[in-house]
Design an enzyme around this catalytic site. Structure first.
Site, PDB file in Angstrom:
ATOM      1  N   GLU A 255       0.800  -1.229   0.000  1.00  0.00           N
ATOM      2  CA  GLU A 255       0.000   0.000   0.000  1.00  0.00           C
ATOM      3  C   GLU A 255       0.834   1.281   0.000  1.00  0.00           C
ATOM      4  OE1 GLU A 255       0.334  -2.297   2.419  1.00  0.00           O
ATOM      5  OE2 GLU A 255       0.251  -1.434   4.420  1.00  0.00           O
TER       6      GLU A 255
ATOM      7  N   HIS B   6      -8.042  -3.946  -1.374  1.00  0.00           N
ATOM      8  CA  HIS B   6      -7.278  -4.026  -0.121  1.00  0.00           C
ATOM      9  C   HIS B   6      -6.231  -2.917  -0.033  1.00  0.00           C
ATOM     10  CE1 HIS B   6      -5.430  -6.312   3.281  1.00  0.00           C
ATOM     11  NE2 HIS B   6      -4.336  -5.718   2.829  1.00  0.00           N
ATOM     12  N   GLU B   7      -5.395  -2.804  -1.054  1.00  0.00           N
ATOM     13  CA  GLU B   7      -4.322  -1.795  -0.985  1.00  0.00           C
ATOM     14  C   GLU B   7      -4.893  -0.383  -0.974  1.00  0.00           C
ATOM     15  OE1 GLU B   7      -1.866  -3.202   0.005  1.00  0.00           O
ATOM     16  OE2 GLU B   7      -2.216  -5.203  -0.801  1.00  0.00           O
TER      17      GLU B   7
ATOM     18  N   HIS C  11      -6.067   0.578   2.448  1.00  0.00           N
ATOM     19  CA  HIS C  11      -4.991   1.009   3.346  1.00  0.00           C
ATOM     20  C   HIS C  11      -4.807   2.529   3.329  1.00  0.00           C
ATOM     21  CE1 HIS C  11      -3.127  -2.473   5.195  1.00  0.00           C
ATOM     22  NE2 HIS C  11      -2.929  -3.106   4.043  1.00  0.00           N
TER      23      HIS C  11
ATOM     24  N   GLU D 171      -3.964  -4.381   9.171  1.00  0.00           N
ATOM     25  CA  GLU D 171      -4.405  -5.434   8.257  1.00  0.00           C
ATOM     26  C   GLU D 171      -5.833  -5.921   8.529  1.00  0.00           C
ATOM     27  OE1 GLU D 171      -2.917  -5.758   5.631  1.00  0.00           O
ATOM     28  OE2 GLU D 171      -0.884  -5.031   6.037  1.00  0.00           O
TER      29      GLU D 171
ATOM     30  N   ASP E  78       7.690 -10.250  10.945  1.00  0.00           N
ATOM     31  CA  ASP E  78       7.008 -11.203  10.051  1.00  0.00           C
ATOM     32  C   ASP E  78       5.925 -11.976  10.793  1.00  0.00           C
ATOM     33  OD1 ASP E  78       8.650 -10.538   7.966  1.00  0.00           O
ATOM     34  OD2 ASP E  78       9.824 -12.402   7.987  1.00  0.00           O
TER      35      ASP E  78
ATOM     36  N   TYR F  17      -5.104 -10.395   9.878  1.00  0.00           N
ATOM     37  CA  TYR F  17      -6.000 -10.099   8.756  1.00  0.00           C
ATOM     38  C   TYR F  17      -7.433 -10.549   9.042  1.00  0.00           C
ATOM     39  CZ  TYR F  17      -2.013  -9.039   5.677  1.00  0.00           C
ATOM     40  OH  TYR F  17      -0.908  -8.470   5.112  1.00  0.00           O
TER      41      TYR F  17
END
Ligand code: BES
Ligand code: ZN
Length: 638
Positions: free
Chosen positions: A307, A331-332, A335, A354, A410, A418
């Site tokens: 994003e 989705h992006e 953001h 997310e 990570d 999400y």
């Protein structure tokens, strides 16, 4: 291991959205999160343990990058000029993050010692965090200039040779700063808690176009490109791409950048982006970033999308030809509200980015394509979430508010952030009703616009703005379970898709041998129905059954990357070798982590590790450094 859902226990690895994590999680050097007994916010919670920056004392207020993009040496080389303000008047040093950077000099630009060198120190590098750069602060100093260069191995940059591009004539560079790779691109405070505007001047070889997550480059008389991002953003949103890139407009403020071979197809695939923007803005307030462009990157881009503000970075695997994968655009774009406008202050709060974004994405998809498609996507996501929860290495990693001893950022990007995040917001929406919850979310984005916040800031706001007026709709215990406890609360919605029920009926008949694959009525199936069909196949299919499906539907070699991935996951588990040549081709061609990490992991788990290592030896040079690090860890031989 967790035992949350009877009958669903399996020794699965913890499924990160972008791959699997089998190693022992957690460094154990700090205490685990201590969830508050009440839903009252726990404080202090602002600490980001993935930065060396002393951002509570001194804060960057602007960064300017003046860089040569040097394809011969695969480095960015130049000067970062940093303005900062002292929050603590006693602060005597500025501590920055760097990773694999060569620091040539640090100069005072203003203050008593303007124009002179500063005696900085660069500490020994930590493998994950990089090397801390300490700059002593003289009187009145508010601006410094750092002369530096990046490394060809920088994890945040991928340098492609001309042969690795579609056009074959020019090299290509693109960055990926999230989560903690901005420090491999420039020295800065690499934490989402700090926001700053930035500007840049780039010099690139003739014939190449540079782009950034900013106003797009004005070229000046010297052939230098100048970029401005006037809004304050966290470092992980600084982005750069340079290549033989062309542009096609979709409307007056939305367009697509791509290499020529895929430009028209991309503009067509993403032609509904303006509708997505309208739907998003109607729900949550105007788009605040000026232009919204997309760039379709080379296939080694390790994500579906990223994003970067004003310029989302996208994988070419979305160009399926039928707009079936454009939820990644939704989705992006989403953001631009959740994440870029209101940002998680630490990676422990990643669900604020997310989870909110997955929720908004699904609302926008519902507006554009109807409730059935949105519910199918919810059901598919929920199937994935259960896999993540069941495979969790540590129960704490299935909390929305993640524990203090995360081993690496990570770990924050699993389906928990999400999908559990999305389902938490769906739960709130259900309890308060859309007429109340929609305006609440809109006001949340306004209230916290251009700020970085924690989970507890959100809960405070929820308490004062929503629960105070409607005290009986959600209990403290319910909220606590969603945010601070592992697993999925039983207050989670169970998406009911009639379309999926029909798929299941047909699948059962085929599995029982009542009909052949070619008799399964698939004519009106969307990609979602295919994914449901493939993901829910029983795990004891015979070779003949695989062949029956493959003959009827030509699944091996299918061009839709999501369907191909779902099919190969099944054929690896079932040992259906006729698909392996095409799988080899897929792994050579596609660098998107969500697919390839899990495919390599599945190969390793199903006794095909040697085959996987042979493919990987050929594919690795083309993969992004982020993907290389992740797959090295999966295929490590002991
Ligand atoms: N911000 C993420 C990508 C990311 C996450 C980069 C963590 C680095 C670290 C992006 O918005 C994202 O979630 N992409 C998904 C899209 C999907 C969930 C629709 C992807 O890449 O698949
Ligand atoms: Zn995202």
């Amino acid at each position: 291991m967790l035992n949350l859902k009877p009958g669903h226990m399996a020794a699965l690895p913890f499924v990160l959205l972008f791959g699997a994590c089998t190693g022992p999680a957690g460094s154990g050097d700090t205490e685990a999160v201590d969830p508050p007994a009440q839903i009252e916010p726990a404080r202090p919670t602002r600490g980001d343990k993935f930065t060396y920056a002393n951002y509570d004392q001194v804060r960057i207020s602007h960064i300017d990058l003046n860089l040569d993009v040097n394809f011969d040496e695969k480095v960015l080389d130049g000067i970062a000029t940093i303005d900062f303000t002292r929050i603590d008047p006693q602060a005597s040093e500025l501590v920055l993050d760097t990773k694999d950077l060569t620091i040539r000099s640090v100069m005072a630009v203003d203050g008593d010692l303007a124009g002179t060198g500063i005696d900085f120190s660069l500490a020994a590098a930590d493998e994950m965090l990089g090397a801390k750069l300490t700059i002593p602060l003289g009187e009145n100093l508010t601006r410094i200039a750092i002369d530096y260069r990046t490394s060809p191995q920088a994890e945040g940059l991928q340098w492609l040779s001309p042969e690795q591009t579609a056009g074959k004539l020019y090299p290509y560079l693109f960055s990926q700063a999230q989560a903690i790779n901005a420090r491999t691109i420039a020295p800065l405070q690499d934490t989402p808690a700090v926001r700053m505007p930035y500007s840049a001047t780039l010099r690139v070889p003739d014939g190449l176009l540079p782009l950034m997550s900013a106003s797009q480059g004005e070229i000046d008389a010297n052939g230098e490109y100048r970029f401005e991002m006037p809004q304050a953003i966290p470092s992980y949103l600084i982005a750069i791409a340079v290549g033989d890139i062309k542009f096609k407009a979709i409307n007056d403020h939305i367009g697509v950048y791509a290499e020529d071979y895929i430009l028209d197809a991309s503009a067509e695939e993403f032609s509904e982006t303006p509708l997505m923007e309208e739907a998003n803005a109607a729900l949550y307030g105007p788009y605040r970033w000026g232009r919204y462009d997309l760039i379709v990157l080379p296939p080694s881009f390790p994500f579906g999308g990223m994003e970067n503000p004003r310029l989302s970075f996208m994988t070419p695997t979305l160009i399926a030809g039928d707009k079936s994968l454009t939820n990644v655009v939704a989705h992006e774009l989403a953001h631009s509200w959740s994440g870029n406008l209101v940002t998680n202050a630490t990676w422990r709060d990643a669900w604020l980015n997310e989870g909110f974004t997955s929720y908004v994405e699904n609302r926008v998809m519902e507006d554009l394509y109807g409730r059935d498609r949105a519910v199918m996507k919810q059901a598919l996501s929920l199937e994935d979430l259960w896999r993540s929860i069941e495979g969790a290495a540590r129960p704490e990693l299935t909390q929305l508010k993640l524990p203090a001893d995360l081993a690496h950022p990570d770990e924050a990007f699993s389906n928990v952030a999400y999908v559990k995040g999305q389902f938490f917001l769906m739960f709130l929406e259900d309890r308060f009703g859309r007429e109340v919850f929609d305006p609440f979310l809109k006001s949340y984005f306004d209230h916290f616009a251009f700020q970085s916040i924690t989970t507890e800031d959100f809960l405070d706001y929820l308490n004062t703005e929503l629960r105070a007026e409607n005290p009986d709709l959600v209990s403290d215990d319910e909220l606590h379970a969603w945010v601070y406890e592992p697993g999925l609360p039983d207050t989670a919605a169970a998406p009911q898709s009639d379309a999926f029920d029909k798929v299941a009926v047909q699948q059962a008949r085929w599995v029982a041998g009542e009909i052949t694959a070619s008799e399964v009525q698939t004519a009106d199936w969307s990609t979602h129905e295919w994914l449901h069909f493939l993901n829910s196949l029983p795990d004891d299919l015979s070779g003949a059954q695989f062949a029956d499906l493959d003959d009827a539907f030509s699944l091996t070699g299918t061009q839709n990357a999501e369907t191909a991935f779902a099919w190969y996951m099944q054929t690896i588990a079932g040992g259906y070798e006729p698909s392996f040549a095409a799988l080899d081709g897929f792994l050579m061609r596609v660098g998107r982590g969500k697919f390839i990490y899990r495919l390599y992991q599945a190969l390793e788990d199903n006794g095909r590790g040697d085959w996987a290592r042979e493919v990987y030896a050929r594919a690795r040079p083309g993969y992004h450094p982020i993907a290389q690090r992740r797959i090295d860890a999966i295929l490590i031989e002991d």
